[in-house]
Design a protein around this motif. Structure first.
Motif, PDB file in Angstrom:
ATOM      1  N   ASN A  55      25.035  13.547  20.159  1.00 33.85           N
ATOM      2  CA  ASN A  55      24.951  14.996  19.950  1.00 33.85           C
ATOM      3  C   ASN A  55      25.882  15.746  20.893  1.00 33.85           C
ATOM      4  OD1 ASN A  55      22.933  14.482  18.123  1.00 33.85           O
ATOM      5  ND2 ASN A  55      21.288  15.415  19.301  1.00 33.85           N
ATOM      6  N   VAL A  56      26.054  15.195  22.087  1.00 27.77           N
ATOM      7  CA  VAL A  56      26.843  15.848  23.129  1.00 27.77           C
ATOM      8  C   VAL A  56      28.330  15.538  22.974  1.00 27.77           C
ATOM      9  CG1 VAL A  56      27.194  16.056  25.622  1.00 27.77           C
ATOM     10  CG2 VAL A  56      24.876  15.750  24.707  1.00 27.77           C
ATOM     11  N   ALA A  95      29.740  24.361  24.716  1.00 27.11           N
ATOM     12  CA  ALA A  95      28.498  23.809  24.183  1.00 27.11           C
ATOM     13  C   ALA A  95      28.283  22.379  24.679  1.00 27.11           C
ATOM     14  CB  ALA A  95      28.522  23.842  22.658  1.00 27.11           C
ATOM     15  N   PHE A  96      29.371  21.647  24.859  1.00 24.53           N
ATOM     16  CA  PHE A  96      29.286  20.284  25.404  1.00 24.53           C
ATOM     17  C   PHE A  96      28.642  20.292  26.794  1.00 24.53           C
ATOM     18  CE2 PHE A  96      31.318  17.361  28.409  1.00 24.53           C
ATOM     19  CZ  PHE A  96      30.974  16.129  27.875  1.00 24.53           C
ATOM     20  N   THR A 123      19.473  24.380  21.200  1.00 25.62           N
ATOM     21  CA  THR A 123      19.838  25.333  20.146  1.00 25.62           C
ATOM     22  C   THR A 123      19.727  26.769  20.639  1.00 25.62           C
ATOM     23  OG1 THR A 123      19.056  23.767  18.469  1.00 25.62           O
ATOM     24  CG2 THR A 123      19.358  26.058  17.783  1.00 25.62           C
ATOM     25  N   VAL A 124      18.655  27.068  21.352  1.00 24.66           N
ATOM     26  CA  VAL A 124      18.449  28.426  21.877  1.00 24.66           C
ATOM     27  C   VAL A 124      19.514  28.778  22.907  1.00 24.66           C
ATOM     28  CG1 VAL A 124      16.885  29.889  23.211  1.00 24.66           C
ATOM     29  CG2 VAL A 124      15.971  28.399  21.409  1.00 24.66           C
ATOM     30  N   ILE A 125      19.769  27.859  23.844  1.00 23.67           N
ATOM     31  CA  ILE A 125      20.723  28.141  24.918  1.00 23.67           C
ATOM     32  C   ILE A 125      22.144  28.278  24.364  1.00 23.67           C
ATOM     33  CG2 ILE A 125      21.773  27.251  27.031  1.00 23.67           C
ATOM     34  CD1 ILE A 125      19.113  25.912  27.678  1.00 23.67           C
ATOM     35  N   VAL A 126      22.529  27.388  23.464  1.00 25.72           N
ATOM     36  CA  VAL A 126      23.874  27.455  22.887  1.00 25.72           C
ATOM     37  C   VAL A 126      24.066  28.758  22.119  1.00 25.72           C
ATOM     38  CG1 VAL A 126      25.382  26.425  21.132  1.00 25.72           C
ATOM     39  CG2 VAL A 126      24.293  24.971  22.834  1.00 25.72           C
ATOM     40  N   THR A 127      23.028  29.215  21.425  1.00 23.32           N
ATOM     41  CA  THR A 127      23.117  30.506  20.738  1.00 23.32           C
ATOM     42  C   THR A 127      23.416  31.622  21.727  1.00 23.32           C
ATOM     43  OG1 THR A 127      21.522  29.763  19.056  1.00 23.32           O
ATOM     44  CG2 THR A 127      21.900  32.132  19.253  1.00 23.32           C
ATOM     45  N   ALA A 128      22.682  31.633  22.839  1.00 21.52           N
ATOM     46  CA  ALA A 128      22.898  32.663  23.863  1.00 21.52           C
ATOM     47  C   ALA A 128      24.293  32.563  24.472  1.00 21.52           C
ATOM     48  CB  ALA A 128      21.835  32.538  24.951  1.00 21.52           C
ATOM     49  N   ILE A 129      24.758  31.343  24.697  1.00 18.64           N
ATOM     50  CA  ILE A 129      26.085  31.144  25.285  1.00 18.64           C
ATOM     51  C   ILE A 129      27.171  31.670  24.362  1.00 18.64           C
ATOM     52  CG2 ILE A 129      27.792  29.389  25.933  1.00 18.64           C
ATOM     53  CD1 ILE A 129      25.716  29.830  28.067  1.00 18.64           C
ATOM     54  N   PHE A 130      27.037  31.413  23.071  1.00 22.24           N
ATOM     55  CA  PHE A 130      28.066  31.888  22.134  1.00 22.24           C
ATOM     56  C   PHE A 130      28.084  33.411  22.060  1.00 22.24           C
ATOM     57  CE2 PHE A 130      28.895  27.606  20.723  1.00 22.24           C
ATOM     58  CZ  PHE A 130      30.216  27.688  20.300  1.00 22.24           C
TER      59      PHE A 130
END
Length: 469
Positions: free
Chosen positions: A422-423, A453-454, A215-222
């Motif tokens: 999830n992936v 995100a995948f 969740t943290v990493i995907v937030t940063a990526i977006f």
């Protein structure tokens, strides 16, 4: 901070991410068909693979298995649609709508939008994937009406927040079914005579730690991949292409139908007494169930809990009915695709193709590596069967005996199958369909962002299941 500064990211990282996304947008726009069309071609692909490689891949077996699977999934499909609909009714309630508008007011910039939507939708989805799925789409619309932000990026961020935790939370059909006595999909109980409590699955560190990390990493990526100001496609332009679905927004939809509210029927429809009766029945049953058998959450119990919450939030029977009607308007594509994927599941199960795929991975597994191989094989299978319950019915009968034979950790092996869901749903468009329908946008540009995100979640969950931990 000015808007120009908001979109300026350190080179070369920002430019690299945006270049990748631009390429993915082009690919999805020009290659990916409608999800229903994709399901048709996947049916042909699986049928051909079964004919060539499955141990029982005769034409008659393929067709019979396809027909049986198409209609055997009806009961489970209804359960999944009810989870979606009851989640929609919660998100659609006046209290939830006020909350969505309040949250949207805090998202003044794309960065703040990402910092808001991914964690909030992830938390909601942890409790109920239907709430997260629907609430995320409605939150995206609410933010896009206030903030200048790329709409496809925003919808993808909301959907990603839902997908990456769906099978790590309280509505995970695999975890719930293994914790439910007598459940038809409780393969652990059938093999061992014991339940697999939630403390060993969704509340175990190997599940919740990577879920938080993703969740943290995907937030940063977006935050990093948001388009520059001159490349954005904002809500008004996007919504015009989906005008037929934009009416799904509950901002302007009437809460109750027109009619004679003073008539006997009208008073009954709008009386909180009817809601109180049904909520009382449901609460009493849950009290008896949990006091005599201990606290547990199965699929049907989860549906009941969220139906009761939705009824209480909507207050009157007719308001709840109208909310469910709006939810039903978004489930048409799901209803259309479930039978096709049920047919695919039937072919894979009936011909033995699933066993070929799963066994190929399990042949190289050890007691330590089985959860990881279970995860990797699940990634392949779930792309063809994008429903964790149906997917578990196909793969579970192979991984559970393998875990017992190798003396592997049954909980980690089972959740390896679940976490792969999830992936894979970030790349498989099945569950994106109701989201884009509610939001009012085409699916292709959204999928370009969810592919990023995948990649991220694929790595994080794989590391969490690796034997080094």
């Amino acid at each position: 901070m000015s808007q120009k500064q908001e979109f300026s990211l350190p080179a070369p990282t920002g430019r690299s991410w945006r270049s990748v996304v631009s390429g993915l947008v082009y690919v999805f726009e020009n290659v990916m068909p409608d999800p229903f069309t994709l399901a048709i071609w996947l049916t042909l692909l699986v049928g051909a693979a079964a004919f060539c490689f499955a141990p029982h891949g005769s034409a008659q077996t393929i067709l019979t298995s396809w027909f049986d699977g198409t209609f055997n999934i009806v009961g489970f499909a209804l359960q999944m649609i009810l989870i979606f609909a009851t989640g929609y009714a919660i998100s659609d309630s006046p209290l939830a709508q006020r909350g969505l508008r309040a949250l949207a007011a805090a998202a003044h910039t794309p960065t703040r939008a990402a910092l808001l939507v991914v964690p909030v939708v992830a938390i909601a989805s942890w409790f109920n994937w239907g709430v997260g799925l629907v609430g995320g789409a409605l939150l995206a619309r609410a933010i896009a009406k206030r903030t200048r932000v790329d709409f496809a990026w925003l919808v993808a961020a909301c959907y990603s927040g839902c997908a990456i935790v769906t099978n790590s939370g309280l509505s995970s059909s695999i975890a719930l079914s293994q914790a439910s006595h007598g459940n038809a999909l409780n393969l652990v109980e059938k093999a061992t005579g014991q339940l697999l409590p939630l403390s060993q699955t969704i509340f175990a560190p190997f599940v919740y730690v990577p879920t938080i990390l993703v969740t943290v990493i995907v937030t940063a990526i977006f935050i990093a991949i948001h388009p520059k100001a001159d490349k954005m496609v904002c809500f008004p332009q996007t919504a015009e292409r989906g005008a037929d679905t934009a009416a799904a927004s509950t901002d302007t939809a009437p809460r109750e139908p027109a009619g004679n509210a003073s008539s006997f029927a009208g008073r009954l429809d709008r009386s909180v007494l009817g809601t109180a009766i049904l909520v009382g029945f449901g609460a009493a049953y849950l009290g008896i169930l949990w006091s005599t058998k201990g606290f547990s959450l199965g699929i049907n119990t989860m549906i009941l809990v969220f139906m009761l919450i939705g009824l209480a939030l909507q207050r009157t029977p007719i308001a709840y009915v109208e909310s469910i009607r709006r939810a039903a308007g978004q489930t048409g594509a799901m209803l259309l695709q479930f039978p096709l994927y049920g047919g695919i599941m039937g072919i894979m199960s009936g011909t033995g193709l699933a066993s070929v795929i799963s066994s190929g991975f399990l042949l190289v597994a050890t007691s330590a590596t089985l959860p990881l191989w279970s995860y990797l094989s699940s990634l392949v299978i779930t792309l063809l069967i994008p429903s964790s319950g149906g997917h578990w019915a196909v793969q579970g009968p192979f991984v559970i005996p393998a875990a017992l034979s190798l003396h592997a950790d049954i909980a980690r092996t089972s959740m390896g199958v679940a976490l792969a869901e999830n992936v894979s749903v970030l790349l498989q468009p099945f569950w994106v369909v109701p989201v884009v329908a509610i939001a009012g946008i085409r699916i292709q540009p959204v999928m370009a962002y969810t592919t990023i995100a995948f990649i991220v979640s694929l790595v994080v969950y794989a590391v969490a299941l690796a034997p080094i931990f």
